[in-house]
Design an enzyme around this catalytic site. Structure first.
Site, PDB file in Angstrom:
ATOM      1  N   SER A 161       0.572  -1.237   0.071  1.00  0.00           N
ATOM      2  CA  SER A 161       0.476   0.053   0.286  1.00  0.00           C
ATOM      3  C   SER A 161       0.215   0.921   0.383  1.00  0.00           C
ATOM      4  O   SER A 161       2.098   1.455   0.305  1.00  0.00           O
ATOM      5  CB  SER A 161      -0.896   0.234   1.334  1.00  0.00           C
ATOM      6  OG  SER A 161      -1.714   1.456   1.281  1.00  0.00           O
ATOM      7  N   TYR A 174      -1.493   0.288  10.143  1.00  0.00           N
ATOM      8  CA  TYR A 174      -1.605  -0.260   9.283  1.00  0.00           C
ATOM      9  C   TYR A 174      -0.236  -0.338   7.753  1.00  0.00           C
ATOM     10  O   TYR A 174       0.158  -1.164   7.229  1.00  0.00           O
ATOM     11  CB  TYR A 174      -3.084  -0.254   8.443  1.00  0.00           C
ATOM     12  CG  TYR A 174      -3.191  -0.850   7.392  1.00  0.00           C
ATOM     13  CD1 TYR A 174      -3.449  -1.784   7.063  1.00  0.00           C
ATOM     14  CD2 TYR A 174      -3.024   0.370   6.153  1.00  0.00           C
ATOM     15  CE1 TYR A 174      -3.796  -2.018   5.394  1.00  0.00           C
ATOM     16  CE2 TYR A 174      -3.283   0.192   4.488  1.00  0.00           C
ATOM     17  CZ  TYR A 174      -3.712  -0.971   4.607  1.00  0.00           C
ATOM     18  OH  TYR A 174      -3.897  -1.455   2.935  1.00  0.00           O
TER      19      TYR A 174
END
Length: 268
Positions: A161, A174
């Site tokens: 990501s 995250y």
């Protein structure tokens, strides 16, 4: 085959995945479901893996209705025994895995000071630990085959990501997990490249899926989108070309790459 005449020679890009077996984790929704459909449309047999078996069966029916071939396996990436069982089942059902799309991921939205040990484990066990052991178990089998056939090519695509490249607010754990996936990808590329395994990572920016489309339509979501270079989220199909490139044989010189697909977000 797409062929371009350059005057002295032809340049060909192979987009036919006939005879390839692709395992996609986190395939029950979102990007994972899209990845599975794209690879199936390109001719691969796809193995759909996640905990939500009924969703996988629905996706299998869609793929088969479009003329593709799909198999379903139950997989909980937080359970090491489940990983070993699922990959063994996948190869029994479909054949030897040529392509792994390592896509399972979860997140929480909270400040770091509010993260509990349970929150931390929830994210890290899926995004980093789970991704590592899925890749490891798959690679063990790929390496064994490569020792018998040094020309054999395999592909591992880890879905990281942009949050692994820059810190985004309220999702610190995250971000940490996806930064780990980035470094994991590079380590795998260095260690496994000699066995014909090319390991690369895709770092998507904000992509609109059924999971987050309501958020992007909300006031906070619109404010977030307005901060992006072209004030728009991506669509799952915006990753199709990159997926096909990294999964295909023509990517034989791409190994250890970490590629952003974020419409310029990390350039800000």
């Amino acid at each position: 085959m797409i062929t371009t005449d350059t005057g002295s020679s032809a340049v060909g890009i192979e987009v036919n995945f006939e005879g390839k077996i692709a395992l996609i984790t986190g395939a029950s929704s979102g990007l994972g479901a899209r990845f599975a459909k794209v690879l199936a449309q390109a001719g691969a047999q796809v193995v759909l893996a996640s905990r939500r078996i009924e969703r996988l069966k629905e996706l299998r029916a869609e793929i088969e209705a479009d003329g593709g071939a799909a198999h379903v396996v139950a997989l909980d990436v937080t359970d090491y025994a489940s990983i070993k069982s699922a990959i063994a089942h996948a190869e029994t059902e479909a054949g030897q895995i040529d392509i792994l799309v390592n896509n399972s991921g979860v997140s929480t939205t909270q400040r770091l000071v509010d993260v509990t040990p349970e929150d931390y484990s929830f994210v890290m066990d899926t995004n980093l630990r789970g991704a590592f052991f899925v890749a490891q178990e798959t690679a063990k089998r790929m390496i064994a085959r490569a020792k018998g056939d040094p020309k054999k090519q395999h592909r591992i695509i880890n879905i990281a990501s942009v949050a692994g490249l820059r810190v985004l607010p309220q999702i610190g754990v995250y971000c940490m997990s996806k930064a780990g996936v980035v470094q994991m990808t590079k380590a795998m590329a260095v260690e496994w490249g000699k066995y014909g395994i090319n390991t690369n990572a895709i770092c998507p920016g904000y992509i609109s899926t059924e999971i987050n489309e309501d958020y992007f339509a909300s006031e906070p979501g619109r404010k977030l989108i307005d901060m992006l270079p072209r004030r728009r989220p991506g669509k799952p199909e915006d990753l199709d070309g990159l997926l096909l490139l990294l999964a295909g044989d023509d990517s034989h010189f791409i190994n250890g790459a970490v590629i952003s697909a974020d419409d310029g977000m990390t350039a800000m």
